[in-house]
Structures are given as structure tokens and as C-alpha cells.
Scaffold this active site. Structure first.
Site, PDB file in Angstrom:
ATOM      1  N   ARG A  86      23.657 -49.460 -19.546  1.00 42.54           N
ATOM      2  CA  ARG A  86      23.516 -48.284 -20.663  1.00 42.54           C
ATOM      3  C   ARG A  86      21.281 -48.052 -19.646  1.00 42.54           C
ATOM      4  O   ARG A  86      20.734 -49.096 -20.773  1.00 42.54           O
ATOM      5  CB  ARG A  86      23.588 -47.889 -21.972  1.00 42.54           C
ATOM      6  CG  ARG A  86      23.035 -46.321 -22.461  1.00 42.54           C
ATOM      7  CD  ARG A  86      23.198 -46.430 -24.036  1.00 42.54           C
ATOM      8  NE  ARG A  86      24.539 -46.051 -24.087  1.00 42.54           N
ATOM      9  CZ  ARG A  86      24.573 -46.843 -24.869  1.00 42.54           C
ATOM     10  NH1 ARG A  86      23.850 -48.171 -25.730  1.00 42.54           N
ATOM     11  NH2 ARG A  86      25.940 -47.540 -25.047  1.00 42.54           N
ATOM     12  N   GLU A 140      34.280 -45.540  -9.713  1.00 43.97           N
ATOM     13  CA  GLU A 140      35.949 -44.854 -10.399  1.00 43.97           C
ATOM     14  C   GLU A 140      34.645 -43.445  -9.417  1.00 43.97           C
ATOM     15  O   GLU A 140      33.805 -43.540  -8.872  1.00 43.97           O
ATOM     16  CB  GLU A 140      35.112 -44.392 -11.519  1.00 43.97           C
ATOM     17  CG  GLU A 140      33.171 -44.365 -11.677  1.00 43.97           C
ATOM     18  CD  GLU A 140      32.851 -44.403 -13.125  1.00 43.97           C
ATOM     19  OE1 GLU A 140      33.805 -44.749 -14.033  1.00 43.97           O
ATOM     20  OE2 GLU A 140      31.580 -44.380 -13.565  1.00 43.97           O
ATOM     21  N   HIS A 181      24.544 -43.278 -11.780  1.00 45.65           N
ATOM     22  CA  HIS A 181      25.098 -41.693 -12.559  1.00 45.65           C
ATOM     23  C   HIS A 181      25.166 -41.524 -14.416  1.00 45.65           C
ATOM     24  O   HIS A 181      24.784 -42.089 -14.822  1.00 45.65           O
ATOM     25  CB  HIS A 181      26.620 -41.522 -12.043  1.00 45.65           C
ATOM     26  CG  HIS A 181      27.046 -43.072 -12.885  1.00 45.65           C
ATOM     27  ND1 HIS A 181      27.138 -44.418 -12.261  1.00 45.65           N
ATOM     28  CD2 HIS A 181      28.190 -42.959 -13.511  1.00 45.65           C
ATOM     29  CE1 HIS A 181      27.870 -44.900 -12.960  1.00 45.65           C
ATOM     30  NE2 HIS A 181      28.889 -43.950 -13.927  1.00 45.65           N
TER      31      HIS A 181
END
Length: 325
Positions: A196, A118, A176
Site C-alpha cells: 500500500r 492481474e 494502480h
């Protein structure tokens, strides 16, 4: 076909703020909106056309009918009826969880899914806004697990103070997190696979701690330290300024105060246009010219059958445009 706009899919989340609706110029009773999914082919969250002949149809149904004419022949051959990119606005009232995404190979093996590479474009930033991207110190997989357990994982991550116009490319595997005060446009592969890593001990909307994926992330992380994580961009007005180019998407920025054209004759792909600032008109040259107005916060999909587009600002207009090479 004609340039397509879609109904935004608004997501209420524990860290969401109140900026997305006014930025987009929409009225809603929804609060704590952390994400607006502008264009999505994710199953169960497929974007719906907002108007025109194809109003109320999903992006998936249009691909099923028009195939390469809509998305490009090569894109259709590689992705079938799944639209390959997911476009979002993200408003972080507080820090998001620290996370990582698997690459294509790992995601296919574990989840029968694509991976997630992304990019972030910082649209707005409060004073002190920050984000995390990449390791600043080499660690081993075992040290990663240990640092998650003793709450020191943030000590080895690179923390950036950000301002509007900053760009970060995030290949799969890079740790990130979007930080407090960031309002971001995100362009990513169509995948909702997120591991996560750390969530600051925060409780979810249900009052329970949110699940961590410590072991799943262990094999997904890229443990290398890179010399730079922020993308350097030299901006020129009224020109196409390339920000990021990878096999999943190529994204450029246009800062306009006069009409600019982009030829698409040799581009075997759709073109996504996101209006970041201002307003104007997009003219699509297909069999006949199709015109659509666009304002801040709107996203437009130009079909692959288009031979070119003209961007005509009302005064000034800032756009981000993405396609697949």
C-alpha cells in the site's frame, strides 16, 4: 469430473459498497462488501465447492486428489496443490488505496510467495467512475518517496474515466488503484502480497490509519512511462474475443445470443468462466456431457480433462473465460 461452482467469500472493507450481493443474486446480512472472492486457492481463503459430488470440499483438496486432471499437467507441475489464479468481483464505493505488487522474483525473496500480475474488466461504472493505472511522468525512486510524504503522488499517475467493458492489464510493478464507482471483475495470480503506497489519510475499520509500505514498494515499482495503459479490444458477437494474454493467464470475452463452442483438446489447463451478464447453460464434453446452468455473477471451473465446452445463452449472455497457455 464436472463443472464446479464455489461458495463466494465475501469481504467487508472500509471502501466496500452494496452492489455485489444483488449483482450475484444472493441474500446476506453483510454490508460494505468490497470483494467477492469467486475462486481462490489462497491459504486460509480456499474456495469451497457449492454442490454436487464434491460439495463442501476445498479447491486445494480437489487438486491434491485429481492433480493435472483438474488443473492441467503443466499447471500442476508448476504450481503443485495451489490453484494459480484468484478471481474476484470488486465494488468500490470510495477510492481504494494506491498500491503496487511485487513480481515473482521479489515476492519469492521477501515473502516466499508468487508475485501478482492481474487484469481488470469493468463490469459496471457509476457516472464519473475512475481508476488509476501507471505513471504519466517519469519519477525516480527517491522522488516517489518524497511525493508519498507530501501527498502529491496522485499528480504523476494516469487517471482514467471508465465505462463497462473497459479492460486494464496490470503487470507486477505497475502502480494502480480502483476508484470510486467502479465495479470490476479481477483476474490475478494467486498471491495476496500488496504494498500500500498511499491511502488518502483514511482510517481503517478499527479507527486507525492503515499501514503504508513505502520502502517495500520502492524496489517493486516499474518507473517507466508507457504509451498506453488501457487495453484496446475489438468485440465481435458470438466469437471468442481475446482481451489479455500473458504467461499467467489468457482471458477472452464472449458476447452471445446463440450457441458457441470452444475446443479444449489442445488446452492443457482448466477453464474459468465468469458470467458478467444474462444467463444460460454450459455443456462440458468430457467422458460424458455434463451440463451446468449459469447466471450473472456466477463463476464456473471447467476441469482440464474437458475436451470442449458449449455456451448456450438464454437470450443474451456475456462471459469472460480464462485459462493458462
Amino acid at each position: 469430473m464436472y463443472p464446479l461452482k464455489f461458495k463466494p467469500i465475501l469481504k467487508t472493507v472500509v471502501w466496500g459498497g452494496e452492489k455485489i450481493a444483488p449483482f450475484k443474486g444472493i441474500t446476506t446480512d453483510q454490508h460494505n462488501i468490497g470483494e467477492s472472492w469467486e475462486l481462490s486457492g489462497v491459504r486460509g481463503n480456499e474456495s469451497v465447492v457449492a454442490g454436487g459430488e464434491f460439495a463442501d470440499r476445498t479447491i486445494t483438496s480437489l487438486i491434491e486428489e485429481f492433480k493435472g486432471k483438474l488443473v492441467g499437467e503443466k499447471v500442476f507441475a508448476e504450481n503443485g496443490n495451489v490453484f494459480p489464479l484468484l478471481i474476484k468481483f470488486i465494488d468500490a464505493r470510495s477510492d481504494l488505496s494506491i498500491q503496487v505488487h511485487p513480481d515473482d522474483e521479489l515476492a519469492a525473496a521477501r515473502h516466499n510467495s508468487k508475485g501478482k500480475t492481474e487484469m481488470w474488466y469493468v463490469v459496471q461504472a457509476d457516472e464519473g467512475a475512475h481508476l488509476l493505472s501507471g505513471l504519466k511522468k517519469e519519477i525516480t525512486p527517491d522522488e516517489y518517496v518524497e511525493r508519498v510524504g507530501n501527498n502529491t503522488i496522485t499528480d504523476v499517475l494516469t487517471d482514467f474515466k471508465v465505462q463497462p467493458g473497459d479492460v486494464f492489464f496490470l503487470p507486477a510493478g505497475r502502480i494502480h488503484a480502483i476508484g470510486t464507482g467502479c465495479f470490476i471483475a479481477e483476474i490475478q495470480q494467486t498471491s495476496d502480497i500488496t504494498y500500500r503506497i498511499y491511502d488518502y489519510g483514511r482510517l481503517g475499520l478499527d479507527g486507525k490509519p492503515r499501514e503504508l509500505h513505502t520502502e517495500l514498494a520502492k524496489d517493486a515499482i516499474d518507473y517507466k512511462v508507457y504509451p498506453e495503459y488501457k487495453t484496446a479490444c475489438e468485440m465481435k458477437d458470438n466469437e471468442e474475443n481475446e482481451l489479455v494474454s500473458c504467461k499467467y493467464f489468457t482471458t477472452s470475452q464472449y458476447n452471445l445470443d446463440k450457441e458457441v463452442s470452444k475446443c479444449l483438446k489442445d488446452v492443457d489447463s482448466f477453464l474459468i468462466v465468469i458470467c458478467i451478464e444474462g444467463s444460460g447453460t454450459i455443456v462440458d464434453s468430457e467422458e460424458k456431457e455434463e451440463t451446468v446452468t449459469v447466471h450473472q455473477g456466477e463463476t464456473v471451473l471447467i476441469p482440464a480433462s474437458s475436451k470442449g465446452v458449449r455456451f448456450i445463452p438464454d437470450g443474451k449472455m456475456k462471459l469472460i473465460a480464462s485459462y493458462i497457455k
